[in-house]
Scaffold this active site. Structure first.
Site, PDB file in Angstrom:
ATOM      1  N   GLY A 119       3.212 -11.703 -11.524  1.00  0.00           N
ATOM      2  CA  GLY A 119       3.760 -12.953 -11.011  1.00  0.00           C
ATOM      3  C   GLY A 119       4.860 -13.584 -11.823  1.00  0.00           C
ATOM      4  O   GLY A 119       5.142 -14.769 -11.641  1.00  0.00           O
TER       5      GLY A 119
ATOM      6  N   ASN B 158      -1.079   5.169 -15.518  1.00  0.00           N
ATOM      7  CA  ASN B 158      -1.549   4.346 -14.402  1.00  0.00           C
ATOM      8  C   ASN B 158      -2.941   4.801 -13.980  1.00  0.00           C
ATOM      9  O   ASN B 158      -3.084   5.745 -13.201  1.00  0.00           O
ATOM     10  CB  ASN B 158      -0.547   4.436 -13.240  1.00  0.00           C
ATOM     11  CG  ASN B 158      -0.991   3.638 -12.025  1.00  0.00           C
ATOM     12  OD1 ASN B 158      -2.033   2.986 -12.041  1.00  0.00           O
ATOM     13  ND2 ASN B 158      -0.199   3.704 -10.965  1.00  0.00           N
TER      14      ASN B 158
ATOM     15  N   ILE C 114      -1.335  -6.750 -15.766  1.00  0.00           N
ATOM     16  CA  ILE C 114      -2.332  -6.060 -14.983  1.00  0.00           C
ATOM     17  C   ILE C 114      -1.687  -5.363 -13.776  1.00  0.00           C
ATOM     18  O   ILE C 114      -0.556  -5.700 -13.391  1.00  0.00           O
ATOM     19  CB  ILE C 114      -3.421  -7.058 -14.444  1.00  0.00           C
ATOM     20  CG1 ILE C 114      -2.774  -8.110 -13.554  1.00  0.00           C
ATOM     21  CG2 ILE C 114      -4.222  -7.640 -15.562  1.00  0.00           C
ATOM     22  CD1 ILE C 114      -3.780  -9.031 -12.830  1.00  0.00           C
TER      23      ILE C 114
ATOM     24  N   THR D  90       7.177  -7.976  -8.594  1.00  0.00           N
ATOM     25  CA  THR D  90       7.512  -8.564  -7.296  1.00  0.00           C
ATOM     26  C   THR D  90       8.768  -9.446  -7.373  1.00  0.00           C
ATOM     27  O   THR D  90       9.544  -9.512  -6.419  1.00  0.00           O
ATOM     28  CB  THR D  90       6.292  -9.385  -6.807  1.00  0.00           C
ATOM     29  OG1 THR D  90       5.163  -8.491  -6.724  1.00  0.00           O
ATOM     30  CG2 THR D  90       6.534  -9.996  -5.445  1.00  0.00           C
TER      31      THR D  90
ATOM     32  N   SER E  14       0.862  -1.186   0.000  1.00  0.00           N
ATOM     33  CA  SER E  14       0.000   0.000   0.000  1.00  0.00           C
ATOM     34  C   SER E  14       0.897   1.235   0.000  1.00  0.00           C
ATOM     35  O   SER E  14       0.741   2.128   0.816  1.00  0.00           O
ATOM     36  CB  SER E  14      -0.916   0.006   1.223  1.00  0.00           C
ATOM     37  OG  SER E  14      -0.142   0.018   2.403  1.00  0.00           O
TER      38      SER E  14
ATOM     39  N   CYS F   6      -4.196   2.169  -9.951  1.00  0.00           N
ATOM     40  CA  CYS F   6      -3.615   2.003  -8.617  1.00  0.00           C
ATOM     41  C   CYS F   6      -4.731   1.902  -7.582  1.00  0.00           C
ATOM     42  O   CYS F   6      -5.565   2.805  -7.478  1.00  0.00           O
ATOM     43  CB  CYS F   6      -2.699   3.175  -8.265  1.00  0.00           C
ATOM     44  SG  CYS F   6      -1.995   2.993  -6.612  1.00  0.00           S
TER      45      CYS F   6
ATOM     46  N   LEU G 251       1.730   5.468  -4.189  1.00  0.00           N
ATOM     47  CA  LEU G 251       2.362   6.352  -5.185  1.00  0.00           C
ATOM     48  C   LEU G 251       3.344   7.356  -4.582  1.00  0.00           C
ATOM     49  O   LEU G 251       3.411   8.510  -5.030  1.00  0.00           O
ATOM     50  CB  LEU G 251       1.296   7.080  -6.028  1.00  0.00           C
ATOM     51  CG  LEU G 251       0.342   6.183  -6.830  1.00  0.00           C
ATOM     52  CD1 LEU G 251      -0.567   7.039  -7.729  1.00  0.00           C
ATOM     53  CD2 LEU G 251       1.104   5.177  -7.686  1.00  0.00           C
TER      54      LEU G 251
END
Ligand SMILES: Cc1cc2nc3c(=O)[nH]c(=O)nc-3n(C[C@H](O)[C@H](O)[C@H](O)COP(=O)(O)O)c2cc1C
Length: 306
Positions: free
Chosen positions: A245, A127, A192, A267, A71, A130, A74
């Site tokens: 992913g 973007n 995504i 990630t 979280s 978000c 931005l």
């Protein structure tokens, strides 16, 4: 023969299809101890807003099964710092730069995109997905008309520069929203963004994250991302940067087969900061082993008429 990793993405020639996912690779320079930035297809920088943002209160990240929640909200140093320092530094290193743009108003998106285009970025990513901010973000990308209005404003601000609209799957039908953006001048899509999620601290009887909710990323969301790429490719046939992913070469190939022309690693960078370059080398080896002449042979190849 060496396979050809080059891809053409909305008219841009990239040396390979491996990009970085916005917000997981800083402004690129932070990763220089681990990655030769010039080897990447492109660096997609953290989303930029007109003014600096502090982001959300901590804690801002937590691990989940097969993924993480963030979280961050931005946090970024603002347009001036990015256009006057980070973008010139990346251009000096001859790195292809995609600038992710965010804002609280349609006008802000346009202003930020204009200045980043002037600073010399190679493409704009918008973007509108978000989940961690109160204004702009997902609130814009949930509505086809607002997405179209943001797209048209950014398109008017940057002339012919490639414009990728970054969408999630939580704001309504991704094909409908992507279609509205395409009609308003989008060159393609980034698919995504994170999915909304929540983690609970049982002892404290409280949500783990300071912002209460966060965005889920990592391998946990890969099937959802493949599904979105598949559908948008099938219906719109516009260039797609696929993400969600990716941690190994097989993941990259899955996204290409679904219709992505390029992919972005998010990630996965936190687990292995050198992952992007390992994927470039691994993709070349995998294509050579299978006798595949180039990446373009794979794009959309899983779409068979039934
Ligand atoms: C810590 C973190 C920060 C992120 N910040 C942004 C951002 O500023 N702008 C954006 O468009 N996406 C942002 N994202 C979403 C990623 O770019 C990506 O769409 C998403 O994480 C899925 O890819 P992954 O599973 O490989 O991480 C962020 C993701 C994470 C984990």
């Amino acid at each position: 023969m060496k396979p050809d990793l080059m891809v053409e993405l909305a008219g841009l020639k990239l040396s390979n299809p491996i990009l970085t996912a916005s917000g997981t690779f800083g402004f690129g320079l932070e990763y220089e101890p681990y990655v030769n930035l010039r080897e990447l297809g492109a660096v997609v920088i953290k989303s930029v807003t007109l003014n600096p943002r502090q982001g959300n209160p901590p804690p801002r990240v937590t691990e989940t099964p097969a993924g993480m929640l963030n979280s961050v909200g931005l946090q970024n140093p603002g347009l001036a710092a990015v256009s006057e320092y980070y973008v010139p530094e990346l251009k000096r290193r001859k790195v292809k730069v995609f600038a992710s743009v965010a804002g609280e108003t349609i006008e802000e998106y346009g202003r930020v995109a204009y200045s980043l285009a002037e600073a010399g970025v190679d493409a704009i990513e918008v973007n509108v997905s978000c989940p961690n901010v109160a204004a702009g973000g997902l609130a814009f990308g949930s509505d086809p008309d607002t997405t179209a209005a943001v797209t048209a404003r950014v398109r008017a601000a940057v002339g012919n520069l490639p414009v990728f609209i970054k969408l999630g799957v939580m704001g309504g039908d991704v094909v409908e929203i992507a279609g509205a953006a395409a009609a308003a001048g989008a060159s393609g899509f980034s698919l995504i963004n994170t999915l909304p999620g929540l983690a609970i601290d049982v002892r404290a009887r409280r949500p783990v994250l300071g912002n209460i909710t966060g965005g889920l990323s990592g391998p946990a969301i890969k099937p959802v991302a493949l599904w979105a790429v598949w559908r948008v490719y099938k219906e719109l046939r516009l260039p797609i940067i696929g993400m969600g992913g990716i941690t190994c070469v097989q993941d990259v190939i899955e996204f290409l087969l679904c219709g992505a022309t390029a992919v972005a690693v998010g990630t996965g960078n936190f687990i292995n900061p050198g992952l992007t370059v390992e994927l470039i080398n691994g993709l070349e080896r995998a294509l050579a082993a299978e006798g595949i002449s180039g990446v373009s042979e794979l794009v959309g190849a899983a779409h068979v008429e039934r």
